[in-house]
Design an enzyme around this catalytic site. Structure first.
Site, PDB file in Angstrom:
ATOM      1  N   ASP A 253       0.886  -1.166   0.000  1.00  6.47           N
ATOM      2  CA  ASP A 253       0.000   0.000   0.000  1.00  6.47           C
ATOM      3  C   ASP A 253       0.923   1.215   0.000  1.00  6.47           C
ATOM      4  O   ASP A 253       1.641   1.442   0.979  1.00  6.47           O
ATOM      5  CB  ASP A 253      -0.881  -0.039   1.262  1.00  6.47           C
ATOM      6  N   VAL A 254       0.919   1.975  -1.093  1.00  2.21           N
ATOM      7  CA  VAL A 254       1.911   3.056  -1.252  1.00  2.21           C
ATOM      8  C   VAL A 254       1.670   4.257  -0.331  1.00  2.21           C
ATOM      9  O   VAL A 254       2.473   5.180  -0.302  1.00  2.21           O
ATOM     10  CB  VAL A 254       2.019   3.543  -2.716  1.00  2.21           C
TER      11      VAL A 254
ATOM     12  N   TYR B 232     -12.211  13.044 -16.036  1.00  2.00           N
ATOM     13  CA  TYR B 232     -10.895  12.659 -15.515  1.00  2.00           C
ATOM     14  C   TYR B 232     -10.546  13.486 -14.267  1.00  2.00           C
ATOM     15  O   TYR B 232      -9.884  13.004 -13.341  1.00  2.00           O
ATOM     16  CB  TYR B 232      -9.808  12.778 -16.590  1.00  2.00           C
TER      17      TYR B 232
ATOM     18  N   LYS C 183      -1.975  13.480 -12.439  1.00  2.91           N
ATOM     19  CA  LYS C 183      -1.030  13.073 -13.503  1.00  2.91           C
ATOM     20  C   LYS C 183      -0.109  14.230 -13.890  1.00  2.91           C
ATOM     21  O   LYS C 183       1.061  14.000 -14.226  1.00  2.91           O
ATOM     22  CB  LYS C 183      -1.791  12.546 -14.727  1.00  2.91           C
TER      23      LYS C 183
ATOM     24  N   LEU D 253      -8.616  -2.617 -16.216  1.00  2.00           N
ATOM     25  CA  LEU D 253      -9.530  -2.673 -15.077  1.00  2.00           C
ATOM     26  C   LEU D 253      -9.861  -1.266 -14.580  1.00  2.00           C
ATOM     27  O   LEU D 253     -11.011  -0.944 -14.286  1.00  2.00           O
ATOM     28  CB  LEU D 253      -8.872  -3.486 -13.961  1.00  2.00           C
ATOM     29  N   ALA D 254      -8.820  -0.390 -14.515  1.00  2.00           N
ATOM     30  CA  ALA D 254      -8.997   0.966 -13.989  1.00  2.00           C
ATOM     31  C   ALA D 254      -9.866   1.834 -14.893  1.00  2.00           C
ATOM     32  O   ALA D 254     -10.419   2.836 -14.456  1.00  2.00           O
ATOM     33  CB  ALA D 254      -7.642   1.638 -13.759  1.00  2.00           C
TER      34      ALA D 254
HETATM   35  C1  IMJ Z   1     -10.599   7.651 -15.752  1.00  2.00           C
HETATM   36  C2  IMJ Z   1     -11.620   8.514 -15.334  1.00  2.00           C
HETATM   37  C3  IMJ Z   1     -12.274   9.341 -16.227  1.00  2.00           C
HETATM   38  C4  IMJ Z   1     -11.929   9.340 -17.565  1.00  2.00           C
HETATM   39  C5  IMJ Z   1     -10.928   8.477 -17.981  1.00  2.00           C
HETATM   40  C6  IMJ Z   1     -10.252   7.625 -17.088  1.00  2.00           C
HETATM   41  N1  IMJ Z   1     -10.377   8.243 -19.233  1.00  2.00           N
HETATM   42  C7  IMJ Z   1      -9.401   7.298 -19.144  1.00  2.00           C
HETATM   43  C8  IMJ Z   1      -9.298   6.872 -17.820  1.00  2.00           C
HETATM   44  C9  IMJ Z   1     -10.824   8.926 -20.439  1.00  2.00           C
HETATM   45  C10 IMJ Z   1      -8.587   6.811 -20.282  1.00  2.00           C
HETATM   46  C11 IMJ Z   1      -8.368   5.810 -17.270  1.00  2.00           C
HETATM   47  N2  IMJ Z   1      -7.149   6.417 -16.731  1.00  2.00           N
HETATM   48  C12 IMJ Z   1      -6.193   6.989 -17.690  1.00  2.00           C
HETATM   49  C13 IMJ Z   1      -6.860   6.464 -15.367  1.00  2.00           C
HETATM   50  O1  IMJ Z   1      -5.833   7.024 -15.018  1.00  2.00           O
HETATM   51  C14 IMJ Z   1      -7.767   5.886 -14.362  1.00  2.00           C
HETATM   52  C15 IMJ Z   1      -7.565   6.077 -13.031  1.00  2.00           C
HETATM   53  C16 IMJ Z   1      -8.476   5.677 -11.979  1.00  2.00           C
HETATM   54  C17 IMJ Z   1      -9.565   4.842 -12.172  1.00  2.00           C
HETATM   55  C18 IMJ Z   1     -10.389   4.511 -11.088  1.00  2.00           C
HETATM   56  C19 IMJ Z   1     -11.617   3.660 -11.238  1.00  2.00           C
HETATM   57  C20 IMJ Z   1     -12.049   3.003  -9.950  1.00  2.00           C
HETATM   58  C21 IMJ Z   1     -11.841   3.858  -8.732  1.00  2.00           C
HETATM   59  N3  IMJ Z   1     -10.854   4.784  -8.707  1.00  2.00           N
HETATM   60  C22 IMJ Z   1     -10.066   5.043  -9.810  1.00  2.00           C
HETATM   61  N4  IMJ Z   1      -8.991   5.854  -9.662  1.00  2.00           N
HETATM   62  C23 IMJ Z   1      -8.211   6.148 -10.708  1.00  2.00           C
HETATM   63  O2  IMJ Z   1     -12.552   3.685  -7.731  1.00  2.00           O
END
Ligand code: IMJ
Length: 202
Positions: A31-32, A123, A130, A162-163
């Site tokens: 866990d980071v 996002y 990021k 998955l994310a």
């Molecule tokens: C994530 C959210 C909204 C738009 C998104 C994304 N798009 C893309 C992503 C257009 C490509 C995926 N992405 C690049 C990510 O960095 C996702 C990060 C993420 C995803 C989740 C889902 C489940 C959760 N928490 C999360 N935290 C980070 O509970």
């Protein structure tokens, strides 16, 4: 020879079979947000391997509620959590890994996304995280370069993972890329893996 880490039992049950399928022995909890777990990982690696040539930082987290609707609604807690897990973790891991990486032409890779540069619907706080992650890569590169350790971020574009599953509008972005990208196709997980392999190679 590879080692894998996971955060929480739900992910252990996904990571362990994948690690075993390629003969990787080391599957460790990490866990980071917990410096003790980070230090334990690199103590184990020091004992088992004595050094480290490559590190892949492939993780992020924001609360589900903050990945939809207006960025304006980001909470202080949600902002802190997203930036801690998704950006500061790179600094913490690199600091702990460095004693094992110095003097071996080592290389570090992290994963980022275009939402750091432009506004992408939903996002939200992840875009800010990021942007911070990418700035961390530049400042770390300045510290690590003189120690002959490289660090890079891969910004692959949207990838079915998955994310990304269950994210509002994700399918629409994949469809748009398929039409507009020069290769008329999306980036695959294998494309990302090949890029990482190149950047991690000596
Ligand atoms: C994530 C959210 C909204 C738009 C998104 C994304 N798009 C893309 C992503 C257009 C490509 C995926 N992405 C690049 C990510 O960095 C996702 C990060 C993420 C995803 C989740 C889902 C489940 C959760 N928490 C999360 N935290 C980070 O509970």
């Amino acid at each position: 020879e590879l080692a894998f880490t996971y955060a929480g039992e739900a992910f252990e049950s996904r990571v362990r079979p994948l690690a075993e399928s390629i003969g990787a022995k080391l599957v460790l909890p990490c866990d980071v947000t917990d410096d003790n777990q980070i230090n334990a990982v690199f103590e184990t690696l020091k004992k088992e391997w004595g050094g480290l040539d490559a590190l892949v930082h492939s993780l992020a987290f924001a609360k589900k509620e903050e990945l939809k609707g207006e960025f304006l609604n980001t909470t202080r807690d949600g902002f802190k959590l997203a930036l801690d897990v998704s950006a500061y973790s790179l600094v913490a891991l690199v600091k702990a890994a460095l004693p094992l990486m110095e003097g071996r032409d080592a290389s570090i890779v992290t994963l980022t996304y275009y939402g750091s540069e432009k506004v992408i619907s939903n996002y939200n706080v992840m875009g800010v995280a990021k942007a911070a992650l990418e700035a961390c890569v530049r400042y770390l590169a300045a510290d690590l370069g003189p120690k002959n350790v490289r660090i890079n971020a891969i910004s692959a574009g949207p990838v079915k993972t998955l994310a990304a599953m269950g994210i509002t509008g994700f399918k629409g972005i994949l469809d748009m890329v398929e039409v507009k990208a020069p290769l008329k196709r999306n980036v695959t997980q294998e494309d990302g893996a090949k890029t990482a392999l190149y950047l991690l190679s000596g």
